[in-house]
Design an enzyme around this catalytic site. Structure first.
Site, PDB file in Angstrom:
ATOM      1  N   SER A  97       0.467  -1.532   0.321  1.00 52.12           N
ATOM      2  CA  SER A  97      -0.270   0.092   0.277  1.00 52.12           C
ATOM      3  C   SER A  97       0.781   1.306  -0.151  1.00 52.12           C
ATOM      4  CB  SER A  97      -1.353   0.287   1.177  1.00 52.12           C
ATOM      5  OG  SER A  97      -0.013  -0.037   2.228  1.00 52.12           O
ATOM      6  N   THR A 199      -1.450   3.658   4.915  1.00 46.47           N
ATOM      7  CA  THR A 199      -0.458   4.660   4.372  1.00 46.47           C
ATOM      8  C   THR A 199       0.710   4.357   5.635  1.00 46.47           C
ATOM      9  OG1 THR A 199      -2.187   6.564   3.463  1.00 46.47           O
ATOM     10  CG2 THR A 199       0.043   7.174   4.237  1.00 46.47           C
ATOM     11  N   THR A 217       1.706   7.226  -0.229  1.00 42.61           N
ATOM     12  CA  THR A 217       1.658   6.013  -0.185  1.00 42.61           C
ATOM     13  C   THR A 217       1.018   5.394  -1.293  1.00 42.61           C
ATOM     14  OG1 THR A 217      -0.548   5.121   0.546  1.00 42.61           O
ATOM     15  CG2 THR A 217      -0.433   7.784  -0.555  1.00 42.61           C
ATOM     16  N   ARG A 227      -7.363   9.969  -8.909  1.00 41.51           N
ATOM     17  CA  ARG A 227      -7.178  10.029  -7.715  1.00 41.51           C
ATOM     18  C   ARG A 227      -6.753  10.874  -6.750  1.00 41.51           C
ATOM     19  NH1 ARG A 227      -6.688   7.726  -2.715  1.00 41.51           N
ATOM     20  NH2 ARG A 227      -8.680   7.874  -1.049  1.00 41.51           N
ATOM     21  N   THR A 250      -4.104   8.209   8.430  1.00 40.35           N
ATOM     22  CA  THR A 250      -4.523   7.591   7.654  1.00 40.35           C
ATOM     23  C   THR A 250      -5.965   6.896   7.510  1.00 40.35           C
ATOM     24  OG1 THR A 250      -4.220   5.414   7.352  1.00 40.35           O
ATOM     25  CG2 THR A 250      -4.044   5.294   9.565  1.00 40.35           C
ATOM     26  N   GLY A 251      -6.371   5.865   6.325  1.00 40.72           N
ATOM     27  CA  GLY A 251      -7.420   5.766   6.185  1.00 40.72           C
ATOM     28  C   GLY A 251      -8.128   6.078   4.896  1.00 40.72           C
TER      29      GLY A 251
HETATM   30  N1  ASP Z   1      -5.487   7.689   3.366  1.00 41.30           N
HETATM   31  C1  ASP Z   1      -4.584   6.617   1.441  1.00 41.30           C
HETATM   32  C2  ASP Z   1      -5.751   7.638   0.647  1.00 41.30           C
HETATM   33  O1  ASP Z   1      -6.999   7.841   0.806  1.00 41.30           O
HETATM   34  C3  ASP Z   1      -4.987   5.987   1.844  1.00 41.30           C
HETATM   35  C4  ASP Z   1      -5.283   5.125   3.371  1.00 41.30           C
HETATM   36  O2  ASP Z   1      -3.914   5.181   4.117  1.00 41.30           O
HETATM   37  O3  ASP Z   1      -5.276   4.042   4.337  1.00 41.30           O
HETATM   38  O4  ASP Z   1      -4.819   7.482  -0.109  1.00 41.30           O
END
Ligand code: ASP
Length: 342
Positions: A97, A199, A217, A227, A250-251
């Site tokens: 990721s 991330t 990330t 995106r 993150t997320g």
């Molecule tokens: N925050 C990251 C994104 O939306 C992905 C992640 O951290 O899970 O690209």
């Protein structure tokens, strides 16, 4: 003008009340002063600054922290530490990721997002960068060698090549195979779940008492081409204020951007929230907006980690499952983030 007896009495009683109130006020002020003293002494007991310290998201944070710690433990800067730390995860093809080996977008292209911020509010960022293994170092170059703060897509790639970064294929066999499977099953439909991302966000306080952060990330797996999530957006995926603290996220990037998440957490700490409570308040704001927009919370995961200037730290996320790594004088360990849902 002569005053009437009534006015005189009235004035005297006003004065008596005034003096009485003054007494009460000074008593109050005295107590307030006592409270303040108590607080100050509490503060001064708590102000043995816990430094150096580094925090990073998810279990790959353990390895990343080790790299950062080598810098921090040798009196290095938080800025060098966070760059070195996250590069370890960017280079690892088994981490799916971030960086090399990261899952591609729905067109099968690996596009990377990263940003970096130092103690002097210098910032640099790249988004939708292809074929470069270490977007965090390109972001640092944007910060140090350009008058801009963010480069995207082809422009970011062109800049990276000018700076001597090597063009490489980032799509590993396993990522390609999985993407082809995904295409079969989903018919190119956008994925929305809490599994397909992660991330590395890293924040550090160095021995000199300065803060910095980095965030990098490959974003949400199988996202639309082009995106961009929160991770390269200063204020969303990362924010550092050297007087207050540092935060990374993150997320679901879309939800973090919606509340300018990391900046919000820093501002809450400025108002006196602990790192953990500041993260919790930001997560609650995301939940509130998700509910008022009538979206399904079960598909949304967001986690924040934060440190303040004293080296105190905390975290909060929406659902259980998020963890983060902390390295300070007591060692390197993985901690489960507290969650709102249980
Ligand atoms: N925050 C990251 C994104 O939306 C992905 C992640 O951290 O899970 O690209």
């Amino acid at each position: 003008m002569l005053s009437t007896q009534f006015e005189i009495d009235n004035n005297m009683s006003n004065r008596r009340n005034f003096i009485k109130n003054l007494g009460a006020l000074s008593l109050l002020l005295g107590t307030a002063k006592l409270d303040l003293n108590a607080q100050n002494s509490k503060k001064s007991r708590a102000t043995k600054v816990n430094k150096p310290i580094v925090l990073s998201t998810w279990d790959f944070g353990i390895e990343a922290n080790k790299g950062a710690w080598e810098v921090l433990n040798n009196n290095g800067t938080a800025l060098d530490a966070v760059e070195k730390g996250v590069r370890i995860v960017e280079a690892d093809p088994n981490e799916r990721s971030v960086g090399y080996g990261g899952r591609p977008d729905r067109d099968g292209i690996v596009t990377l997002d990263a940003c970096i911020m130092d103690d002097k509010a210098n910032i640099g960022s790249v988004a939708s960068l292809e074929n470069i293994k270490h977007p965090i170092s390109v972001a640092r170059k944007v910060m140090e060698d350009t008058p801009h703060v963010m480069l995207v897509g082809d422009g970011a790639l062109q800049f990276a090549l000018e700076k001597g970064f090597k063009k490489e294929n980032l799509l590993t066999d396993i990522s390609e195979k999985e993407w082809k499977e995904w295409l079969k099953d989903t018919n190119y439909k956008l994925p929305i779940n809490i599994e397909n991302h992660d991330t590395i966000g890293m924040i550090a306080l160095d021995a000199h008492g300065n803060l910095s952060g980095a965030c990098t990330t490959s974003g949400m797996a199988y996202k639309m081409h082009g995106r961009v999530g929160d991770s390269p957006i200063i204020g969303a995926g990362l924010y550092v204020d050297n007087e207050i603290g540092a935060v990374t996220a993150t997320g679901h990037g879309e939800e973090v951007i919606r509340i300018a998440g990391s900046h919000l957490v820093v501002e809450l700490m400025r108002q006196g929230y602990s790192p953990e409570n500041a993260c919790k308040e930001a997560v609650n704001r995301i939940i509130k907006l998700t509910q008022s927009r009538k979206k399904d919370l079960k598909n949304i995961q967001v986690g924040f980690i934060a440190i303040n200037k004293q080296g105190e730290y905390g975290s909060y996320c929406i659902h259980p499952g998020f963890n983060f790594a902390v390295y300070d004088q007591t060692g390197n360990r993985l901690i489960n983030g507290k969650s709102i849902t249980k």
